[in-house]
Design a protein around this motif. Structure first.
Motif, PDB file in Angstrom:
ATOM      1  N   THR A 242      -8.944  -2.095  -4.679  1.00 38.20           N
ATOM      2  CA  THR A 242      -9.182  -1.012  -3.724  1.00 38.20           C
ATOM      3  C   THR A 242     -10.230  -1.366  -2.675  1.00 38.20           C
ATOM      4  O   THR A 242     -10.195  -0.857  -1.558  1.00 38.20           O
ATOM      5  CB  THR A 242      -9.591   0.274  -4.493  1.00 38.20           C
ATOM      6  OG1 THR A 242      -9.713   1.346  -3.571  1.00 38.20           O
ATOM      7  CG2 THR A 242     -10.911   0.070  -5.227  1.00 38.20           C
TER       8      THR A 242
ATOM      9  N   TRP B 144     -10.438  -4.085  -1.102  1.00 42.06           N
ATOM     10  CA  TRP B 144      -9.910  -5.031  -0.120  1.00 42.06           C
ATOM     11  C   TRP B 144      -8.587  -4.598   0.488  1.00 42.06           C
ATOM     12  O   TRP B 144      -8.005  -5.343   1.280  1.00 42.06           O
ATOM     13  CB  TRP B 144      -9.735  -6.416  -0.763  1.00 42.06           C
ATOM     14  CG  TRP B 144     -10.893  -6.871  -1.577  1.00 42.06           C
ATOM     15  CD1 TRP B 144     -10.922  -7.066  -2.926  1.00 42.06           C
ATOM     16  CD2 TRP B 144     -12.214  -7.187  -1.125  1.00 42.06           C
ATOM     17  NE1 TRP B 144     -12.162  -7.487  -3.335  1.00 42.06           N
ATOM     18  CE2 TRP B 144     -12.976  -7.570  -2.254  1.00 42.06           C
ATOM     19  CE3 TRP B 144     -12.823  -7.184   0.132  1.00 42.06           C
ATOM     20  CZ2 TRP B 144     -14.306  -7.938  -2.172  1.00 42.06           C
ATOM     21  CZ3 TRP B 144     -14.157  -7.553   0.222  1.00 42.06           C
ATOM     22  CH2 TRP B 144     -14.884  -7.915  -0.910  1.00 42.06           C
ATOM     23  N   ASN B 145      -8.087  -3.406   0.156  1.00 44.90           N
ATOM     24  CA  ASN B 145      -6.785  -3.006   0.675  1.00 44.90           C
ATOM     25  C   ASN B 145      -6.764  -2.918   2.200  1.00 44.90           C
ATOM     26  O   ASN B 145      -5.771  -3.285   2.839  1.00 44.90           O
ATOM     27  CB  ASN B 145      -6.345  -1.675   0.065  1.00 44.90           C
ATOM     28  CG  ASN B 145      -5.669  -1.848  -1.288  1.00 44.90           C
ATOM     29  OD1 ASN B 145      -4.904  -2.781  -1.488  1.00 44.90           O
ATOM     30  ND2 ASN B 145      -5.955  -0.952  -2.221  1.00 44.90           N
ATOM     31  N   ASP B 146      -7.849  -2.430   2.794  1.00 44.72           N
ATOM     32  CA  ASP B 146      -7.899  -2.358   4.260  1.00 44.72           C
ATOM     33  C   ASP B 146      -7.853  -3.755   4.880  1.00 44.72           C
ATOM     34  O   ASP B 146      -7.227  -3.959   5.926  1.00 44.72           O
ATOM     35  CB  ASP B 146      -9.165  -1.627   4.715  1.00 44.72           C
ATOM     36  CG  ASP B 146      -9.130  -0.138   4.385  1.00 44.72           C
ATOM     37  OD1 ASP B 146      -8.029   0.379   4.091  1.00 44.72           O
ATOM     38  OD2 ASP B 146     -10.194   0.502   4.399  1.00 44.72           O
TER      39      ASP B 146
ATOM     40  N   GLU C 233      -4.298  -4.996   4.687  1.00 44.10           N
ATOM     41  CA  GLU C 233      -3.478  -4.393   5.745  1.00 44.10           C
ATOM     42  C   GLU C 233      -3.656  -5.124   7.069  1.00 44.10           C
ATOM     43  O   GLU C 233      -2.701  -5.272   7.843  1.00 44.10           O
ATOM     44  CB  GLU C 233      -3.839  -2.918   5.910  1.00 44.10           C
ATOM     45  CG  GLU C 233      -3.227  -2.012   4.859  1.00 44.10           C
ATOM     46  CD  GLU C 233      -3.496  -0.543   5.131  1.00 44.10           C
ATOM     47  OE1 GLU C 233      -2.569   0.263   4.955  1.00 44.10           O
ATOM     48  OE2 GLU C 233      -4.635  -0.206   5.510  1.00 44.10           O
ATOM     49  N   ALA C 234      -4.873  -5.597   7.334  1.00 40.66           N
ATOM     50  CA  ALA C 234      -5.151  -6.286   8.588  1.00 40.66           C
ATOM     51  C   ALA C 234      -4.430  -7.630   8.684  1.00 40.66           C
ATOM     52  O   ALA C 234      -4.332  -8.196   9.778  1.00 40.66           O
ATOM     53  CB  ALA C 234      -6.660  -6.486   8.753  1.00 40.66           C
TER      54      ALA C 234
ATOM     55  N   ARG D 145      -0.826   1.899  -2.218  1.00 39.76           N
ATOM     56  CA  ARG D 145      -1.927   2.024  -3.177  1.00 39.76           C
ATOM     57  C   ARG D 145      -1.394   2.517  -4.528  1.00 39.76           C
ATOM     58  O   ARG D 145      -1.563   3.664  -4.903  1.00 39.76           O
ATOM     59  CB  ARG D 145      -3.016   2.918  -2.605  1.00 39.76           C
ATOM     60  CG  ARG D 145      -3.809   2.205  -1.508  1.00 39.76           C
ATOM     61  CD  ARG D 145      -4.642   3.147  -0.660  1.00 39.76           C
ATOM     62  NE  ARG D 145      -5.522   2.419   0.239  1.00 39.76           N
ATOM     63  CZ  ARG D 145      -5.149   1.863   1.393  1.00 39.76           C
ATOM     64  NH1 ARG D 145      -3.881   1.938   1.772  1.00 39.76           N
ATOM     65  NH2 ARG D 145      -6.018   1.215   2.155  1.00 39.76           N
TER      66      ARG D 145
END
Length: 217
Positions: free
Chosen positions: A141, A143-145, A148-149, A156
């Motif tokens: 959680t 590193w999910n952003d 996405e990049a 999730r």
């Protein structure tokens, strides 16, 4: 069928041991038809984890096109610190991106009989190496952003099935990943037998691109 779990300097021990034990138990339930291996990218021998210098031994070198499953674990260590003095998790994952890993996993993806699975930061390492652009996956959680990049569609969920890529979230999700892989490859009765042995019930729904889309809730 061979299940190969990759060791690299700084790996997270639970990301390795959780699926290793689950898949070994599954192999026993199958009569030994699943060969579970700890592998390295270029040499056999001891590999130091990111947790208190705990060592595990790679007894094989990765065979990326071998029929079966290749599992990429995440890293362990501090999340912040001076990168000139501390091997933080982002530093370890970036090192993986400049290692032989991307080329080898690329060969695994190109093999029609090989499934790639990731746990925790293992998914982020592949994402940062450009291997998950246009794919659907999940990582820890934290590193999910970042994932996405890299052009990855992040769902999730505890485990995400995207065909020849199956990814799992944070550290303990390696248990859920191992059990799902047993169910996917060998059926629910094998997975259920291992669940009973381990006294562990899988958490969460496995997301995959099947069924009806949900309306906004």
């Amino acid at each position: 069928m061979i299940a190969q779990i990759i060791l690299f300097e700084g790996f997270d021990p639970l990301d390795v041991i959780a699926p290793f034990e689950v898949l070994c138990a599954g192999s026993d339930a199958l009569g030994g038809t699943l060969d579970v291996r700890l592998v390295a990218l270029d040499r056999i021998g001891p590999v130091v984890s990111g947790t208190r210098n705990l060592e595990l031994t790679a007894t094989y070198v990765l065979e990326p096109e071998a029929p079966g499953i290749v599992i990429v674990p995440g890293a362990a260590g501090p999340t912040v610190g001076d990168p000139d003095f501390v091997r933080t998790i982002p530093v370890i994952l970036a090192e993986l991106g400049s290692s032989r890993l991307p080329a080898l996993i690329g060969r695994a993806f190109a093999s029609p009989d090989t499934l790639v699975a990731t746990i925790c930061g293992g998914g982020l390492a592949l994402g940062m190496a450009g291997l998950l652009a246009g794919r659907t996956a999940v990582t820890h959680t934290l590193w999910n952003d970042v994932l996405e990049a890299t052009g990855t569609t992040v769902v999730r969920a505890r485990v995400v099935d995207d065909g020849d890529l199956v990814s799992a979230g944070g550290v303990t999700s390696g248990l859920d990943l191992g059990l799902y892989l047993l169910e996917r490859e060998f059926g629910p009765r094998i997975a259920h037998a291992v669940e009973q042995l381990f006294e562990y019930e899988r958490r969460g729904t496995v997301w995959s691109a099947r069924g009806l889309d949900a309306l906004p809730l």
